[in-house]
Design an enzyme around this catalytic site. Sequence first.
Site, PDB file in Angstrom:
ATOM      1  N   TYR A   1       0.775  -1.233   0.000  1.00 37.91           N
ATOM      2  CA  TYR A   1       0.000   0.000   0.000  1.00 37.91           C
ATOM      3  C   TYR A   1       0.812   1.292   0.000  1.00 37.91           C
ATOM      4  O   TYR A   1       0.234   2.368  -0.077  1.00 37.91           O
ATOM      5  CB  TYR A   1      -0.963  -0.017   1.196  1.00 37.91           C
TER       6      TYR A   1
ATOM      7  N   PHE B   1      -9.202  -5.235  11.664  1.00 36.29           N
ATOM      8  CA  PHE B   1     -10.508  -5.041  11.039  1.00 36.29           C
ATOM      9  C   PHE B   1     -10.425  -5.438   9.570  1.00 36.29           C
ATOM     10  O   PHE B   1     -11.119  -5.044   8.749  1.00 36.29           O
ATOM     11  CB  PHE B   1     -10.988  -3.591  11.201  1.00 36.29           C
TER      12      PHE B   1
END
Length: 409
Positions: free
Chosen positions: A123, A409
């Site tokens: 990322y 998450f």
Amino acid sequence: MTTDVRVLRQDEWERWYARLEVAFGGVAEPPQERRLWDDLTELDRSVGVWDGADCVGTAGAFSFRVSVPGGAFVDAAGVTMVSVAATHRRRGILTSMMRRQLDDVRDWGEPLAVLTASEPAIYGRFGYGIGTRQAYVSIDSSRVRIDAPAGTDDVRLRFVDAAEAAERCEAVYLRTIGTRPGMLARSPGWERLPLLDEPEERNGASPLQCVVAERGGETVGFTRFHNKPESEWAVPHGRIQARDVTALDPAAYAALWRFLCDIDLTSTVEARNRPVDDPLLSMVSDIRRCGVRVRDSMHVRLVDVGTALEARTYLTPVDVVFEVEDAFCPWNEGRWRLSGDATGASCKRTEEPADLTLSVRELGAAYLGDVSLAELAGAGRVREVRQGALAEAALAFGSPVKPWLQHGF
């Protein structure tokens, strides 16, 4: 190849999530866990990429607020469930989803995007920097003792049913979320996450156990853990797997760790996600017998540089001009003057000469106070133009305690 990137519909969720499971190995998640993620998925903040009737890409974003230095909570998109089908790699699908998602986050008025990465190298090209780290700790509890502070013996510990104690444990959790940067304020439903306890995922360990710490009738801490019995030639050396250890004060915290280290028939206590400056590391009698490993945790992306830098406070006074590079979100490109201290900050566009040049990725890494701008400069990722500006900014961006993401998450 023609693909369609669109917001997820409820009748598409099963196919969408099945694609995600295949991308992460193809093992279907247990029903309880799958139902939880179905309930938590925010359809209007999730996208799928479709090649005809086939889902070939997935990405979602939870609605979070993240604590930042100074104690404020900032709206953030919790990027999640990102995958690309192995049959459709290297065709720009991930880039198209990141493009769509960051445009959406900007439209939603959220200055931050955060994520946890399956592979940390993915990322950075989209402007994410590693903003928090986590420590894995393995304590040789047969040789290590907890140096407990005064008042520890006044704490009462009790075994309780994890589900029955969930409300009390969540109340303790909610009182701790602003104590460090990087912690999440969540919407209802997330309190179910730490209670997931599917038998097929225990790998021989016990069902989830829970102990609460009490003082004067008030719950002041809790731990949730598994006990994995092990032995060799009739000599027991079981392993305690601590999932949560949370307390409101040092005495309660020490009482819980002392309990975990004193459980009969065990010789190891493992905790897979602790702050890198966990007070536990100053309580143990022998740090050399506590294996500590550090890895990346939450990756941070400033979607709106000015709003994000104004949302936090600064450890020391700072007045610097950043020259920011951000090819993926060009609205952040250019010079920003940051002026702030422990009481607040202003960050506006300016035509003044730059003091420091860096990319938005470095700002994300330094934003919560974990990685120093000076460290990044030493790696060649921040360049000082005005002498003294680096030291000024590096000190100001610090935090008295390290940031920490309590759960994924």
